[in-house]
Every structure is written in structure tokens, then in C-alpha cells.
Design an enzyme around this catalytic site. Structure first.
Site, mmCIF file in Angstrom:
data_model
loop_
_atom_site.group_PDB
_atom_site.id
_atom_site.type_symbol
_atom_site.label_atom_id
_atom_site.label_comp_id
_atom_site.label_asym_id
_atom_site.label_seq_id
_atom_site.Cartn_x
_atom_site.Cartn_y
_atom_site.Cartn_z
ATOM 1 N N HIS A 179 0.836 -1.200 0.000
ATOM 2 C CA HIS A 179 0.000 0.000 0.000
ATOM 3 C C HIS A 179 0.873 1.253 0.000
ATOM 4 O O HIS A 179 2.085 1.186 0.167
ATOM 5 C CB HIS A 179 -0.912 0.021 1.231
ATOM 6 N N LYS A 208 -0.073 4.646 4.794
ATOM 7 C CA LYS A 208 -0.869 3.653 5.526
ATOM 8 C C LYS A 208 -0.209 3.342 6.864
ATOM 9 O O LYS A 208 0.997 3.067 6.918
ATOM 10 C CB LYS A 208 -1.047 2.381 4.697
#
Length: 264
Positions: free
Chosen positions: A150, A154
Site C-alpha cells: 500500500h 498507511k
């Protein structure tokens, strides 16, 4: 009730996902009833007629359904407010504690709740296939590993989606994920435990979400892969769930229900 009369509220409307939800609600032709926000000073760019509310109880007064991608810390209060107002709930918040999960289940006794770690149709199917493969491929012969990547912002790892896929594999194998999970291997770890479900988390750039589920034996490897090119897919799926859940009986539903998949 037709789509044009459905009133959808958005928790955390001034956030990044909240703004995508605004666009998707409008694109679907539903009524944008308003949203909650802790940062009203960031409301620039929202529709001029969109009311902002300080808490979920006030938003629930004007909604048929609320879409909620806010923090886990808000789940208990939101669950209580929506259950009290008999407003359906589409919940995409992950990383819930046992107490927070209990609050969701209690709300589902009074209203329809769609709870999913990921509202992408593709990820929903990956989870379903992962469960089937977990059931079909014996853990003493096939090692299960989940790799996700990600964007650099994150803050949790493994991702909620990766854990949901892992739970699907564990369900197929008839075990609890907590009993077989291995995350973040480092150093001299010794040989891999038989039956373990492993997780690796990568972070970088602005990747919306990548998940690979690997089943590897001594003779072959099967990989399930999903790539999200844009966060909008999560908003599109959540609005689809909101349109589906209105008028449903109280209960806890999943994206498999929304997609109309038959039970396994």
C-alpha cells in the site's frame, strides 16, 4: 424507495475517501444527505447544499443509510447512534477490537449492517476463492502466504484486507487465524511452521492496494492476485452496498450478499 429518494450520509465526509463517496453518491443519483466531520474548515469543494454534522446521531436524523470509513475509535458510538435511529450502516472500518466488534453485532440486531474490510467486487471474489482453496489444499502440503503493498501513508500492517483474506483461508481450513498467523518474519526464525498463514507488508509510493495470496507446495504454486488502480473502487463498492442495504431486515451482511453470491 427509488434511488433518487434514498438519503445517504457519509461519516468523515471531508476525508480523502469521504470526498470520493460524495462523488459516487451523486453519480448514483441518490440524495447526499450530509456528513460528519471533525475538520469543518476542510469542507471546501463539497456541494454547497451539503450539511455537516458534528456527530453521528445528528446525521442519522436525516439519513436512510450511512457509509462509514472512519476510525475504529468511533465504531461503538456510531453503532449505538445508528441502532437507536434505525438507520442502516455500511461500515468499512477495519482493525476493530473485540469490544468494537461486539458493538457492530449489537447494532445488527436492530438495523441492517454491511461490514467489509474491502468493498471491491474483485477482492470479495479473491476472499471467496481463498476460502475454497484453503479448504481444498491441505495445510501439510500447501503453505499459504499473503503479500500486500500500500501507499506510504498507511499506518496499519498487515492491511485489513490482507487479514480478511487470511481469515478466509483459515475458515476454509477450519482453524482460527489467530492460532496460525505469522507476520513480519525477521532474523533467525527457524523453519516455517506447518499450517501457518504468513503475512508480508510492503509500503511505498501511492499504491491504492495490491494483494497476492500464494499457495505453494513442493511441486506447484497457485497465486491469486488483485490490484486496485484507484481508491475510487472502494467508494463505488460502498455506494453499491448502500443502495442494496436499504430496506433489508436487521442483520449483519457482507459484500458477498451485496453481489448476490450463493453461500458456500
Amino acid at each position: 424507495m427509488g434511488i433518487k429518494q434514498m438519503r445517504i450520509g457519509i461519516a468523515g465526509i471531508t476525508g480523502r475517501v469521504g470526498r470520493l463517496l460524495v462523488e459516487e453518491v451523486q453519480a448514483a443519483g441518490a440524495v447526499l444527505a450530509g456528513g460528519t466531520t471533525r475538520t469543518p474548515d476542510r469542507a471546501e469543494g463539497l456541494p454547497a447544499a451539503c450539511p455537516l454534522f458534528a456527530d453521528m446521531s445528528a446525521l442519522a436524523e436525516v439519513c436512510d443509510v450511512v457509509i462509514d470509513f472512519t476510525h475504529a475509535d468511533t465504531v461503538v458510538a456510531n453503532a449505538q447512534a445508528l441502532a437507536a435511529k434505525k438507520v442502516a450502516w455500511v461500515l468499512g472500518t477495519t482493525g476493530l477490537s473485540a469490544q468494537q466488534n461486539t458493538a457492530v453485532l449489537k447494532a445488527a440486531e436492530h438495523v441492517a449492517v454491511v461490514h467489509a474490510a474491502n468493498f471491491s467486487p474483485g477482492v470479495t471474489l479473491v476472499q471467496r476463492l481463498a476460502r475454497m482453496m484453503g479448504q481444498a489444499l491441505p495445510p501439510d502440503a500447501y503453505d499459504a502466504e499473503i503479500v500486500e503493498m500500500h501507499h506510504r501513508q498507511k499506518v496499519d500492517a498487515p492491511s485489513g484486507t490482507a487479514l480478511a483474506i487470511g481469515r478466509a483461508v483459515a475458515l476454509g481450513r477450519g482453524v482460527a487465524l489467530e492460532d496460525v498467523r505469522e507476520s513480519g518474519r525477521d532474523g533467525h526464525t527457524g523453519p516455517r511452521r506447518e499450517g501457518a498463514i504468513g503475512f508480508a507488508a510492503l509500503r511505498g509510493g501511492q499504491i491504492a492496494g495490491e494483494h497476492d495470496v500464494l499457495f505453494t507446495s513442493a511441486d506447484e504454486q497457485i497465486t491469486l492476485s488483485h490490484r486496485a488502480f484507484d481508491r475510487r473502487i472502494f467508494a463505488t463498492g460502498a455506494v453499491r452496498a448502500a443502495l442494496w442495504v436499504k430496506g433489508r431486515e436487521a442483520g449483519l451482511y457482507s459484500m458477498e450478499d451485496v453481489l448476490g453470491l450463493p453461500p458456500l
